[in-house]
Write an enzyme that holds these catalytic residues in place. Structure first.
Site, PDB file in Angstrom:
ATOM      1  N   ASP A 231       0.827  -1.207   0.000  1.00 50.57           N
ATOM      2  CA  ASP A 231       0.000   0.000   0.000  1.00 50.57           C
ATOM      3  C   ASP A 231       0.867   1.265   0.000  1.00 50.57           C
ATOM      4  O   ASP A 231       1.857   1.346   0.748  1.00 50.57           O
ATOM      5  CB  ASP A 231      -0.864  -0.035   1.275  1.00 50.57           C
ATOM      6  CG  ASP A 231      -1.856   1.102   1.336  1.00 50.57           C
ATOM      7  OD1 ASP A 231      -2.763   1.127   0.498  1.00 50.57           O
ATOM      8  OD2 ASP A 231      -1.728   1.963   2.232  1.00 50.57           O
ATOM      9  N   GLU A 291       1.255  -0.516  -5.159  1.00 43.11           N
ATOM     10  CA  GLU A 291       0.295   0.538  -5.463  1.00 43.11           C
ATOM     11  C   GLU A 291       1.131   1.740  -5.891  1.00 43.11           C
ATOM     12  O   GLU A 291       1.536   2.563  -5.073  1.00 43.11           O
ATOM     13  CB  GLU A 291      -0.559   0.902  -4.241  1.00 43.11           C
ATOM     14  CG  GLU A 291      -1.686   1.838  -4.621  1.00 43.11           C
ATOM     15  CD  GLU A 291      -2.183   2.711  -3.495  1.00 43.11           C
ATOM     16  OE1 GLU A 291      -1.564   2.798  -2.420  1.00 43.11           O
ATOM     17  OE2 GLU A 291      -3.233   3.338  -3.694  1.00 43.11           O
TER      18      GLU A 291
HETATM   19  C1  NOJ Z   1      -4.295   3.228  -0.629  1.00 44.05           C
HETATM   20  C2  NOJ Z   1      -5.479   2.352  -0.421  1.00 44.05           C
HETATM   21  O1  NOJ Z   1      -5.785   1.686  -1.613  1.00 44.05           O
HETATM   22  C3  NOJ Z   1      -6.584   3.236   0.082  1.00 44.05           C
HETATM   23  O2  NOJ Z   1      -7.814   2.580   0.086  1.00 44.05           O
HETATM   24  C4  NOJ Z   1      -6.188   3.737   1.445  1.00 44.05           C
HETATM   25  O3  NOJ Z   1      -7.159   4.646   1.912  1.00 44.05           O
HETATM   26  C5  NOJ Z   1      -4.836   4.429   1.411  1.00 44.05           C
HETATM   27  N1  NOJ Z   1      -3.856   3.742   0.635  1.00 44.05           N
HETATM   28  C6  NOJ Z   1      -4.268   4.585   2.799  1.00 44.05           C
HETATM   29  O4  NOJ Z   1      -3.852   3.343   3.291  1.00 44.05           O
END
Ligand code: NOJ
Ligand code: CA
Length: 565
Positions: A231, A291
């Site tokens: 993430d 991500e």
């Molecule tokens: C990216 C995640 O996909 C999202 O849903 C989240 O709110 C943020 N990172 C913070 O962890």
């Protein structure tokens, strides 16, 4: 005669070789040297919304286990579950209060082991979501950290004195609104949070933090997990001198001045942390998905690492922001395909408006959804789907601010309604609550469940579901779609995007009409070595038959044929 979603694919088993992986462990590579994750179709599950086994209105692990046959039948090779760890659920699991347990709302560790064993039986891998940048403010590390300035975990987070006038240490902003600093009156310092105040950022410059995080991945690898989706990787490090970010023109969705986040995002140290996580992953032959929000393909390329020693699968999140057109997609795929890394395509996820809603024109919505499947699932690279995408699930945004569950949606209302709309319950049937739960679903089921649901679409050979399933079958059985190179043809056509996937004496020709009018396409495949090949239509929707080298496509129609020399 119009060719519909009809499949004439011949399964071909790929030879598998056993060769040593990076850690000296045995890893399975196919005849062309590709590991499993380069062929795999990943399927993202938002556990709260997939299937509710105990009717409390919230999806759970046993619910997911009960749907593994569905996923296998569709053609998913791996599931990535967004966080299911204990959490106060401020950010619906992205605020983790214990990295090595399961939230009781989703089940028990026993349920997780069962899900893992049942997945294994079906040859489906399990990928967990690792929230590397921050914990919950209820995590025991943070509770200790804020207990005093001399606490053992104080330096596990980013604590700083404010300015003399009581203002935060600098001008950094939280991506979820307001300042990125929260004042703690007990210890009289501010802590840093790029996301909600309930998500304090970890201090990755502290070796103890790094070790604890690496050990967390080991904990799950030992339990059978095949990898992680990492993430928010670009937020891991901050400038130690806390320099103010430069203000740039314009306002953001909260009405704040825009800033260039050069001192709190994408710092070079991110790559050191990723190399460390990769080293541990290699010990277990695991895969790391990132991500990775980037501004262009060359920035995305950095996440593979200079020696392919960082993320194996950094997501291409650029594609979903591009205008829907043959020209832009052709250009983007050319850039991705020649960048040198293994491309990872994604068209929707739990943070962005669903692809069905984003691309729809109000008239050919289903055709467009089918076209997008025929497009990105036939490219060279790994695909990551999002639950319900295969049904044409649409966004079901909250109707009023009071209905919003995602806190950011309340703050940015009405400019942005938050992310609830793309997280609504999976549409299994056209019955009560779309078959998701007998209780009250945590988010309202979309009205589209009446027509776009598994039960109905499985029976319809021309449904969006059937197109997905058929394309995925081809992807799993046809060497040219697995191993083949990518060559775009008819490069000047502004409406019809066509390409070949070539492998040895075979190729697939993919023809995609990205316009709302009927269009012809004509091919000369001699330069690509397929002049007099035998042609066999394998899958099409809204397309005529190929007459010699000429075909017409209806608005948003597609045509896929197999060529054999
Ligand atoms: C990216 C995640 O996909 C999202 O849903 C989240 O709110 C943020 N990172 C913070 O962890
Ligand atoms: Ca439940």
């Amino acid at each position: 005669m119009s060719a519909h979603a009809k499949i004439l694919a011949i399964p071909v088993l790929m030879a598998a070789l056993l060769v040593p992986g990076a850690s000296g462990q045995k890893s399975e590579l196919d005849a062309e040297g590709h590991p499993w994750w380069q062929h795999a179709v990943f399927y993202e599950i938002y556990p709260r919304s997939f299937a509710d086994s105990n009717n409390d209105g919230i999806g759970d692990l046993n619910g997911i286990t009960s749907k593994l046959d569905y996923l296998k039948n569709l053609g998913a090779d791996a599931i990535w579950m967004t966080p299911c760890f204990p959490s106060p659920q401020v950010d619906f699991g992205y605020d983790v209060s214990d990295y090595e347990a399961i939230d009781p709302m989703y089940g028990t560790m026993g349920d997780f082991d069962k899900l893992s064993a049942e997945s294994k039986k079906r040859n489906i891998r399990v990928i967990l979501d690792f929230v590397v940048n921050h914990t919950s403010d209820q995590h025991k590390w943070f509770l200790d950290s804020k207990s005093s300035r001399t606490a053992a975990h104080r330096d596990w987070y980013i604590w700083r004195d404010g300015k003399a006038n009581g203002q935060p240490p600098n001008n950094w902003l939280s991506t979820f609104g307001l300042s990125a600093w929260k004042y703690d009156p007990a210890t009289k310092q501010f802590y840093y949070h790029y996301f909600y105040p309930e998500q304090p950022d970890l201090n990755w410059r502290n070796p103890a933090v790094e070790k604890a995080m690496f050990d967390t991945t080991r904990f799950w690898y030992k339990r059978g997990v095949s990898g992680f989706r990492l993430d928010a990787v670009d937020t891991l490090f901050e400038d130690p001198a806390l320099k103010d970010n430069p203000i740039v023109p314009g306002k953001d969705k909260f009405g704040r001045p825009n800033m260039d986040e050069k001192y709190n995002k994408k710092l070079p140290e991110v790559h050191t942390a990723l190399k460390g996580l990769r080293k541990v992953a290699d010990e277990y032959n695991a895969v790391l998905i990132g991500e990775t929000w980037t501004s262009d393909v060359s920035q995305l390329k950095e996440y593979y690492g200079n020696h392919n020693d960082e993320l194996q699968l950094p997501m291409d999140l650029l594609l979903n922001g591009l205008p829907f057109s043959a020209g832009t997609y052709r250009k983007h795929v050319a850039a991705m395909d020649s960048a040198g890394g293994w491309p990872v395509y994604v068209i929707t996820n739990h943070d962005i408006t669903r692809s069905y809603t984003r691309y729809q024109d109000g008239k050919h919505n289903d055709e467009i959804a089918k076209l997008m499947a025929a497009f990105y699932l036939t490219l060279r690279g790994t695909a990551i789907m999002y639950y319900g995408e295969e049904l044409g699930m649409e966004n079901n945004d909250p109707k009023s601010r009071d209905d919003v569950q995602d806190p950011v949606g309340k703050l940015s209302w009405p400019t942005d309604k938050g992310r609830d709309g793309e997280r609504t319950p999976m549409q299994w049937t056209d019955g009560k609550n779309a078959g998701f739960t007998e209780g009250k679903p945590w988010l309202p089921v979309s009205p589209s469940a009446k027509t776009h649901n598994v039960a109905t679409e499985e029976k319809d050979p021309n449904s969006i579901f059937s197109v997905y399933k058929n394309v995925l079958t081809l992807r799993h059985t046809e060497p040219a779609l697995i191993e083949g190179d990518y060559v775009s043809v008819n490069n000047d056509d502004p409406n019809v995007y066509s390409y070949l996937r070539r492998y040895k004496n075979e190729a697939f020709l993919v023809v995609l009409n990205f316009s709302n009018a009927a269009r012809p396409a004509k091919f000369d495949l001699a330069p690509q070595g397929f002049a007099a090949a035998k042609e066999q239509m394998v899958l099409a929707s809204g397309a005529g038959t190929m007459q010699g080298n000429y075909i017409t496509l209806e608005p948003f129609g597609f045509y896929i044929e197999k060529l054999t020399k």
